[in-house]
Scaffold this motif. Structure first.
Motif, PDB file in Angstrom:
ATOM      1  N   LEU A 311     -42.594  49.277  -2.355  1.00  0.00           N
ATOM      2  CA  LEU A 311     -42.263  49.934  -1.470  1.00  0.00           C
ATOM      3  C   LEU A 311     -40.882  48.724  -1.290  1.00  0.00           C
ATOM      4  CD1 LEU A 311     -45.234  51.144  -0.288  1.00  0.00           C
ATOM      5  CD2 LEU A 311     -43.838  52.974  -1.730  1.00  0.00           C
ATOM      6  N   ASP A 312     -41.183  48.029  -0.890  1.00  0.00           N
ATOM      7  CA  ASP A 312     -40.533  46.622   0.182  1.00  0.00           C
ATOM      8  C   ASP A 312     -39.031  46.799  -0.513  1.00  0.00           C
ATOM      9  OD1 ASP A 312     -40.067  44.779   1.993  1.00  0.00           O
ATOM     10  OD2 ASP A 312     -40.296  43.171   0.544  1.00  0.00           O
ATOM     11  N   GLY A 313     -39.036  46.634  -1.342  1.00  0.00           N
ATOM     12  CA  GLY A 313     -37.738  47.372  -3.080  1.00  0.00           C
ATOM     13  C   GLY A 313     -37.087  48.099  -2.466  1.00  0.00           C
ATOM     14  N   LEU A 314     -37.746  48.957  -2.608  1.00  0.00           N
ATOM     15  CA  LEU A 314     -37.379  51.050  -2.162  1.00  0.00           C
ATOM     16  C   LEU A 314     -37.443  50.705  -1.138  1.00  0.00           C
ATOM     17  CD1 LEU A 314     -36.860  53.982  -3.080  1.00  0.00           C
ATOM     18  CD2 LEU A 314     -39.829  54.176  -2.161  1.00  0.00           C
ATOM     19  N   PHE A 315     -37.628  50.158   0.405  1.00  0.00           N
ATOM     20  CA  PHE A 315     -36.992  50.609   1.514  1.00  0.00           C
ATOM     21  C   PHE A 315     -35.969  49.520   2.027  1.00  0.00           C
ATOM     22  CE2 PHE A 315     -41.896  51.543   2.865  1.00  0.00           C
ATOM     23  CZ  PHE A 315     -41.481  52.555   3.402  1.00  0.00           C
ATOM     24  N   TYR A 316     -35.538  49.200   1.060  1.00  0.00           N
ATOM     25  CA  TYR A 316     -34.312  47.786   1.163  1.00  0.00           C
ATOM     26  C   TYR A 316     -33.661  48.764   0.282  1.00  0.00           C
ATOM     27  CZ  TYR A 316     -36.866  43.201   1.395  1.00  0.00           C
ATOM     28  OH  TYR A 316     -37.678  42.140   2.281  1.00  0.00           O
ATOM     29  N   ILE A 317     -33.260  49.396  -0.576  1.00  0.00           N
ATOM     30  CA  ILE A 317     -32.601  50.354  -1.171  1.00  0.00           C
ATOM     31  C   ILE A 317     -32.336  51.632   0.087  1.00  0.00           C
ATOM     32  CG2 ILE A 317     -31.568  51.841  -2.456  1.00  0.00           C
ATOM     33  CD1 ILE A 317     -33.865  50.599  -4.853  1.00  0.00           C
ATOM     34  N   LEU A 319     -32.639  51.513   3.468  1.00  0.00           N
ATOM     35  CA  LEU A 319     -31.491  50.662   4.493  1.00  0.00           C
ATOM     36  C   LEU A 319     -30.043  50.402   4.350  1.00  0.00           C
ATOM     37  CD1 LEU A 319     -32.156  48.721   7.383  1.00  0.00           C
ATOM     38  CD2 LEU A 319     -32.523  46.412   5.821  1.00  0.00           C
ATOM     39  N   GLY A 320     -30.207  50.066   2.595  1.00  0.00           N
ATOM     40  CA  GLY A 320     -28.752  50.436   2.756  1.00  0.00           C
ATOM     41  C   GLY A 320     -27.891  51.947   2.587  1.00  0.00           C
ATOM     42  N   VAL A 321     -29.142  52.692   2.439  1.00  0.00           N
ATOM     43  CA  VAL A 321     -28.730  54.056   2.589  1.00  0.00           C
ATOM     44  C   VAL A 321     -27.963  54.833   4.158  1.00  0.00           C
ATOM     45  CG1 VAL A 321     -29.023  56.173   1.994  1.00  0.00           C
ATOM     46  CG2 VAL A 321     -29.577  54.857   0.398  1.00  0.00           C
ATOM     47  N   PHE A 322     -29.686  54.762   5.110  1.00  0.00           N
ATOM     48  CA  PHE A 322     -29.600  55.305   6.197  1.00  0.00           C
ATOM     49  C   PHE A 322     -28.213  53.611   6.909  1.00  0.00           C
ATOM     50  CE2 PHE A 322     -33.328  56.480   5.270  1.00  0.00           C
ATOM     51  CZ  PHE A 322     -32.859  58.152   4.929  1.00  0.00           C
ATOM     52  N   SER A 323     -28.255  54.595   7.820  1.00  0.00           N
ATOM     53  CA  SER A 323     -27.021  53.817   9.620  1.00  0.00           C
ATOM     54  C   SER A 323     -27.130  54.329  11.003  1.00  0.00           C
ATOM     55  CB  SER A 323     -25.972  54.099   8.845  1.00  0.00           C
ATOM     56  OG  SER A 323     -25.145  55.304   8.943  1.00  0.00           O
ATOM     57  N   ILE A 324     -28.830  55.015  10.751  1.00  0.00           N
ATOM     58  CA  ILE A 324     -28.973  55.522  12.170  1.00  0.00           C
ATOM     59  C   ILE A 324     -30.357  54.766  12.580  1.00  0.00           C
ATOM     60  CG2 ILE A 324     -30.354  57.738  12.787  1.00  0.00           C
ATOM     61  CD1 ILE A 324     -29.017  59.133  10.833  1.00  0.00           C
ATOM     62  N   ILE A 325     -30.229  54.808  13.764  1.00  0.00           N
ATOM     63  CA  ILE A 325     -31.091  53.387  14.631  1.00  0.00           C
ATOM     64  C   ILE A 325     -32.263  53.310  14.216  1.00  0.00           C
ATOM     65  CG2 ILE A 325     -31.723  52.566  16.860  1.00  0.00           C
ATOM     66  CD1 ILE A 325     -29.215  52.839  17.585  1.00  0.00           C
ATOM     67  N   VAL A 326     -32.575  54.918  14.548  1.00  0.00           N
ATOM     68  CA  VAL A 326     -34.279  55.695  13.711  1.00  0.00           C
ATOM     69  C   VAL A 326     -35.100  54.813  13.043  1.00  0.00           C
ATOM     70  CG1 VAL A 326     -36.613  57.241  14.208  1.00  0.00           C
ATOM     71  CG2 VAL A 326     -35.089  56.390  16.713  1.00  0.00           C
ATOM     72  N   PRO A 327     -34.144  55.410  11.900  1.00  0.00           N
ATOM     73  CA  PRO A 327     -34.963  55.514  10.711  1.00  0.00           C
ATOM     74  C   PRO A 327     -34.943  53.949  10.133  1.00  0.00           C
ATOM     75  CG  PRO A 327     -33.704  57.249  11.041  1.00  0.00           C
ATOM     76  CD  PRO A 327     -33.347  56.908  11.781  1.00  0.00           C
ATOM     77  N   VAL A 328     -33.667  53.246  10.354  1.00  0.00           N
ATOM     78  CA  VAL A 328     -33.817  51.597  10.373  1.00  0.00           C
ATOM     79  C   VAL A 328     -34.628  50.753  11.106  1.00  0.00           C
ATOM     80  CG1 VAL A 328     -32.176  49.895  10.805  1.00  0.00           C
ATOM     81  CG2 VAL A 328     -30.952  51.544  10.283  1.00  0.00           C
ATOM     82  N   ILE A 397     -28.484  47.835  -1.890  1.00  0.00           N
ATOM     83  CA  ILE A 397     -29.011  48.993  -2.406  1.00  0.00           C
ATOM     84  C   ILE A 397     -29.572  47.864  -4.199  1.00  0.00           C
ATOM     85  CG2 ILE A 397     -28.128  50.176  -3.935  1.00  0.00           C
ATOM     86  CD1 ILE A 397     -26.525  52.006  -1.696  1.00  0.00           C
ATOM     87  N   GLY A 398     -28.895  46.734  -3.701  1.00  0.00           N
ATOM     88  CA  GLY A 398     -28.373  45.946  -5.452  1.00  0.00           C
ATOM     89  C   GLY A 398     -29.999  45.367  -5.277  1.00  0.00           C
ATOM     90  N   PHE A 402     -33.451  45.230  -7.899  1.00  0.00           N
ATOM     91  CA  PHE A 402     -34.074  44.070  -7.907  1.00  0.00           C
ATOM     92  C   PHE A 402     -35.424  43.351  -7.774  1.00  0.00           C
ATOM     93  CE2 PHE A 402     -29.806  42.637  -8.815  1.00  0.00           C
ATOM     94  CZ  PHE A 402     -29.161  42.161  -9.943  1.00  0.00           C
ATOM     95  N   ILE A 403     -35.694  43.985  -6.900  1.00  0.00           N
ATOM     96  CA  ILE A 403     -37.034  43.836  -6.065  1.00  0.00           C
ATOM     97  C   ILE A 403     -38.035  44.656  -6.752  1.00  0.00           C
ATOM     98  CG2 ILE A 403     -38.307  43.839  -4.655  1.00  0.00           C
ATOM     99  CD1 ILE A 403     -36.399  42.042  -2.653  1.00  0.00           C
ATOM    100  N   LEU A 404     -37.532  45.730  -7.035  1.00  0.00           N
ATOM    101  CA  LEU A 404     -37.807  47.367  -7.732  1.00  0.00           C
ATOM    102  C   LEU A 404     -38.456  46.502  -9.720  1.00  0.00           C
ATOM    103  CD1 LEU A 404     -36.561  50.148  -6.708  1.00  0.00           C
ATOM    104  CD2 LEU A 404     -38.645  49.505  -5.813  1.00  0.00           C
ATOM    105  N   ILE A 405     -37.802  46.416 -10.160  1.00  0.00           N
ATOM    106  CA  ILE A 405     -37.656  45.368 -11.955  1.00  0.00           C
ATOM    107  C   ILE A 405     -38.827  44.874 -11.775  1.00  0.00           C
ATOM    108  CG2 ILE A 405     -36.790  44.328 -13.547  1.00  0.00           C
ATOM    109  CD1 ILE A 405     -33.727  46.083 -12.720  1.00  0.00           C
ATOM    110  N   ILE A 406     -38.762  43.752 -10.720  1.00  0.00           N
ATOM    111  CA  ILE A 406     -39.595  42.548 -10.600  1.00  0.00           C
ATOM    112  C   ILE A 406     -40.722  43.331 -10.254  1.00  0.00           C
ATOM    113  CG2 ILE A 406     -40.638  40.882  -9.124  1.00  0.00           C
ATOM    114  CD1 ILE A 406     -38.120  40.103  -8.643  1.00  0.00           C
TER     115      ILE A 406
END
Length: 442
Positions: A311-317, A319-328, A397-398, A402-406
């Motif tokens: 999930l941590d890797g997914l949330f990093y991705i 973070l690269g997609v969203f730029s709205i304060i509340v979701p971030v 996102i990158g 990588f964390i998802l792969i790990i």
């Protein structure tokens, strides 16, 4: 303070005398250190307006940890851990008081203060290389095994509380009190911590000291080899250390590039950087506290750890997609929670499955390996950021991919899964401590 009745009526307290003295001392010194860190970042920015100098400060603070963590770990197994803890806090206190003296007596000479600051940061990092393995190795000896996870969550949780308040109030205190007074208070907090820790009793069997220097050196080299062999010969431990280090490596760009993310991606003012860091620290605090109170079976614990890394890797991705304060804010809070939960349980597993006379070396090795990659991660992340013209979302996102792969590698590794699912309940703990001929020859 909660008291449990176990073991034929014996009272088992988390906050026994020794742990309470250690906890309160560390809490005070961490408050001083957090506010001091924020104050120094702001002061250097105002005095020099140099981002590279801030980067150099972080680099200087990281290198000694790489070079001395192994030495500190071996030292913690061969000498009094209590003395190491107390003396390092005294040294740090004296250094801070010296820096405060320079601030008060040479306010018009920032170059001298900066030079002294860099030297002090370097020495602080060296003392930390001895202090951290000594602390990690001591907690299992002053807290009942039933309370070890709770003790780790309280220790790390208090650090997060300090981070939250330090990030939220550090800038305000800097404006109200100024850098010299905050440095002075930090020095006093270290001295208070040392006094509190001087009353602790830490059970420890210290090997007989060698008389000749050559014997001491030979013993030191032998201890390093033993520590390395201890990790290398245990496939689950070895692979867990490797994956943990790689996960940290790919997490580095998230924090390092967050100022650019705030300015360039979110288009917010600099004050939001503190808010984002504070919400992440708050998430970690919740993760620490929940991990200390939630009762999980060994297999359930293993599944949660692996799932949370995914999930941590997914949330990093995200973070690269969203730029709205509340979701971030939600992403940063949840990511902090996941990291806090995983960190407490992995540390507890390492502590409970390692013999007391080996813990210093094991944590020293882990600190060295992790510390070696973090400065490299910072350098690589900065280079890639400049190469991509500060395309922070792509880097985030990158890192997440990588964390998802790990995490998928961990799912497929039976050795890691078995190690994470170790049963360290009191009735099975003797089976979990991996004793072999190497350990017996220490």
């Amino acid at each position: 303070m909660k008291i449990d009745k176990k073991n034929n009526g014996e009272s088992i307290k988390l906050f026994n005398r020794n742990y309470f003295l250690l906890w309160q001392g560390q809490f005070m010194s961490r408050i001083g250190s957090q506010v001091y860190l924020i104050a120094m970042i702001i002061w250097i920015k105002e005095a020099t307006d140099s981002a590279s100098l801030l980067g150099l400060m972080g680099f200087i603070g990281g290198i000694p940890a790489v070079l001395f963590s192994i030495v500190g770990g071996v030292f913690a197994d061969r000498h009094s851990r209590k003395k190491i803890i107390v003396f390092t806090d005294v040294i740090n206190g004296v250094l801070m008081l010296t820096l405060a003296f320079l601030f008060y007596t040479m306010p018009e000479s920032p170059s001298i203060i900066i030079t002294a600051l860099m030297i002090i940061i370097f020495i602080n990092s060296i003392t930390g290389s001895y202090f951290i393995p000594a602390i990690s190795a001591s907690i299992p000896d002053i807290v009942h095994k039933d309370k070890l996870t709770s003790a780790n969550s309280w220790s790390q949780g208090s650090q997060q509380i300090v981070s939250i308040f330090g990030l939220a109030l550090g800038g305000l205190l800097y404006t109200l009190l100024g850098a010299p007074l905050l440095v002075l208070l930090n020095g006093m907090s270290f001295i208070f911590s040392a006094v509190s820790e001087s009353f602790i009793t830490i059970p420890q069997v210290i090997p007989e000291k060698k008389k000749r220097i050559q014997e001491q050196f030979e013993t030191f080299i032998k201890d390093i080899k033993i520590g390395f062999g201890y990790i290398w010969e245990r496939s689950g431990l070895k692979k867990l250390v490797l994956t943990s280090v790689l996960t940290n490596f790919f997490s580095v760009p998230i924090a390092l590039l967050l100022p650019f993310y705030v300015d360039d991606v979110m288009n917010l003012d600099d004050s939001w950087l503190g808010y984002f860091l504070a919400i992440s620290a708050l998430g970690s605090l919740v993760g620490f506290l929940i991990s200390g109170t939630l009762k999980l079976s060994p297999k359930a614990r293993m599944r949660y750890i692996i799932f949370f890394i995914f999930l941590d890797g997914l949330f990093y991705i995200l973070l690269g997609v969203f730029s709205i304060i509340v979701p971030v804010l939600l992403i940063l809070f949840t990511s902090g929670f996941l990291a806090g939960f995983v960190q407490v349980h992995i540390q507890t597993i390492l502590q409970i499955t390692t013999e007391s006379n080996m813990r210093g070396r094991i944590f020293g090795f882990i600190g060295t390996i992790s510390g070696a990659l973090i400065p490299i991660g910072m350098g690589v992340a900065g280079f890639i950021a400049d190469l991509t013209n500060k395309n922070i979302p792509v880097i985030y996102i990158g890192s997440g991919i990588f964390i998802l792969i790990i995490s998928l590698y961990i799912v497929g590794s039976k050795d890691i899964r078995d190690f994470l699912a170790i049963d360290y309940s009191p009735t099975n703990v003797s089976k979990n401590i991996m004793t072999n001929n190497i350990a017996e020859n220490v």
